[in-house]
Write an enzyme that holds these catalytic residues in place. Structure first.
Site, short mmCIF file in Angstrom:
data_model
loop_
_atom_site.label_atom_id
_atom_site.label_comp_id
_atom_site.label_asym_id
_atom_site.label_seq_id
_atom_site.Cartn_x
_atom_site.Cartn_y
_atom_site.Cartn_z
N HIS A 260 0.91 -1.31 0.00
CA HIS A 260 -0.06 0.03 0.02
C HIS A 260 1.05 1.19 -0.07
CE1 HIS A 260 -3.46 2.41 1.37
NE2 HIS A 260 -2.61 3.10 1.71
N GLU A 261 1.68 1.07 0.77
CA GLU A 261 2.68 2.48 1.01
C GLU A 261 3.64 2.50 -0.05
OE1 GLU A 261 2.14 4.64 2.95
OE2 GLU A 261 0.61 3.47 4.31
N HIS B 166 2.02 4.67 -2.77
CA HIS B 166 1.92 5.99 -2.72
C HIS B 166 3.59 6.44 -3.26
CE1 HIS B 166 -1.86 6.21 -0.80
NE2 HIS B 166 -1.49 5.76 0.36
#
Length: 445
Positions: free
Chosen positions: A21-22, A25
């Site tokens: 998920h990170e 980003h």
């Protein structure tokens, strides 16, 4: 050992999903030219870090194992504000609104892509699941009243093909949530096809938090009650049962399958039953007296065939990707619908679960096998993506809401409004976390 398995399964499921998920980003921020100062797994105080790359990005592990974050060059925070005017063009808030939307949305999108990839891999590999064939239905059940016959196989629900029991249950869940008719297409055990419809009024009353299939009166088909083994010293051995016996009747009543025979035995502790069994082509009658297991149920220490009919569900590469994407979309929509039902009071807030319940499910699926565990990880990845897209300040969805308003109005949200929304979002998030932990503890104790 079970506790260790549960903890490891939980960490191995959730840890990589947070990292991915990170990374979503991080990678899109880099592609958009934004300088990334820190990539952290966990929140709070940094306990370990190393710097890499041209920008000397700090890769860190923080004390609180609650998610993670990507810290970018950002003038709104004195700690992360640019120190050199030459870097102003790499600051987050100076990017176009569409770039900021892309950076924020990349985290949840990464979770959805993981889910699609895992499901596609499972569909390509082939998953063994119970078939959509039905055992005998209770006469007063909703499915029986609609014209569904036991022994037949469901091939589609509301026009959507089904190949396994899980797909059948999924389509019934959709009908229950959407409060529509459930129109079953079936293939008869002796050939031929027909359809049967459970009306929307009955489907809408199904409890989506429980077993919707059982509420319809539908259970997977089971084999005939063939004795597979007789354990020494049990009531079955004393009655004269032998391996290979086929149970035909109990007290003169036909026995449909292994589950029906087990239910008959459990309901007769200490009572003598007359069994008619087929042995070597002839019928033998045996008196069977189940023992009381101390809890009010009868036991005879006999192993009887009861496993459902299995099918292997597999797909080609492109079909698997398409099915993975479709299942990810359907699961996301179903999750949002359930959240909507909780907000309107149609579903219980007990459905909000926290880390203890997730860890328990992780351990259970890991002990079942790799396929079940990967299916669980795919579901958790979808849940992470959906939850992060909710329009709650501090979550990705809250930031996307801000930027959407900026697109519509042509100007960013006032700083004071943003600060107030952040505080409210933090409060709401802590309330949800407290509710999730409370529900976990209630289930545990």
């Amino acid at each position: 050992m079970n506790l260790l398995t549960t903890v490891l399964a939980f960490v191995l499921a959730l840890g990589p999903l947070i990292v991915i998920h990170e990374l979503g980003h991080y990678l899109v921020a880099r592609l958009c030219g934004v300088k990334v100062l820190r990539f952290s797994i966990g929140m709070g105080r940094v306990v370990w870090s190393r710097r890499f790359g041209r920008d000397q990005t700090e890769w860190a592990v923080s004390a609180l194992p609650l998610g993670g974050y990507v810290k970018m060059l950002d003038s709104r925070d004195p700690e992360t504000a640019p120190k050199d005017e030459a870097e102003l063009h790499r600051e987050f808030t100076r990017q176009s609104v569409w770039r900021r939307i892309a950076i924020v949305a990349a985290g949840p999108m990464a979770n959805f892509l993981v889910a699609i990839g895992l499901m596609a891999a499972l569909y390509m590999h082939g998953v063994d699941e119970p078939s959509a064939r039905l055992r005998a239905l209770p006469q007063d059940s909703l499915a029986s009243q609609a014209g569904v016959r036991g022994g037949d196989t469901v091939t589609a629900v509301n026009g959507n093909p089904v190949r396994s029991w899980s797909e059948l249950r999924w389509q019934v869940m959709h009908a229950a949530v959407d409060k529509t008719d459930a129109r079953f297409e079936l293939r008869g055990v002796h050939g031929g096809t027909y359809s049967a419809t459970v009306p929307a009024g009955a489907v809408s009353r199904l409890n989506v938090e429980g077993d919707v299939m059982d509420a319809l009166g539908m259970d997977p088909w089971r084999p005939a009650p063939l004795v597979q083994d007789v354990l020494a010293g049990g009531a079955g051995q004393r009655a004269g049962l032998q391996k290979g016996d086929l149970v035909l009747r109990v007290d003169g009543r036909p026995v449909a399958d292994g589950i029906a025979f087990i239910e008959a035995v459990r309901g007769a502790p200490g009572k003598t039953l007359q069994l008619d069994v087929e042995r070597a082509g002839r019928t033998v009658t045996l008196p069977l007296t189940p023992e009381n297991d101390g809890k009010g149920s009868g036991v005879i220490r006999v192993m009887v065939a009861q496993a459902p009919e299995m099918v292997t569900v597999s797909s080609s590469l492109f079909e698997a990707i398409a099915r993975g994407a479709e299942r990810t979309w359907d699961t996301s929509i179903m999750t949002l619908k359930m959240i909507g039902k909780m907000l309107t009071g149609e579903a219980s807030w007990k459905n909000v679960t926290g880390p203890i319940t997730i860890a328990d499910y992780a351990g259970q699926t890991a002990r079942i096998g790799l396929v079940s565990y990967l299916q669980f990880i795919a579901f958790i990845s979808i849940s992470l993506g959906v939850m992060n897209l909710l329009p709650i300040p501090v979550l990705d969805g809250g930031h996307l809401l801000y930027y959407s308003l900026e697109v519509l109005t042509g100007r960013p949200l006032p700083a004071r409004v943003g600060e107030f929304a952040q505080r409210a979002g933090v409060g709401l998030l802590f309330m949800l976390m407290a509710l999730a932990v409370f529900n976990d503890l209630v289930r545990l104790f």
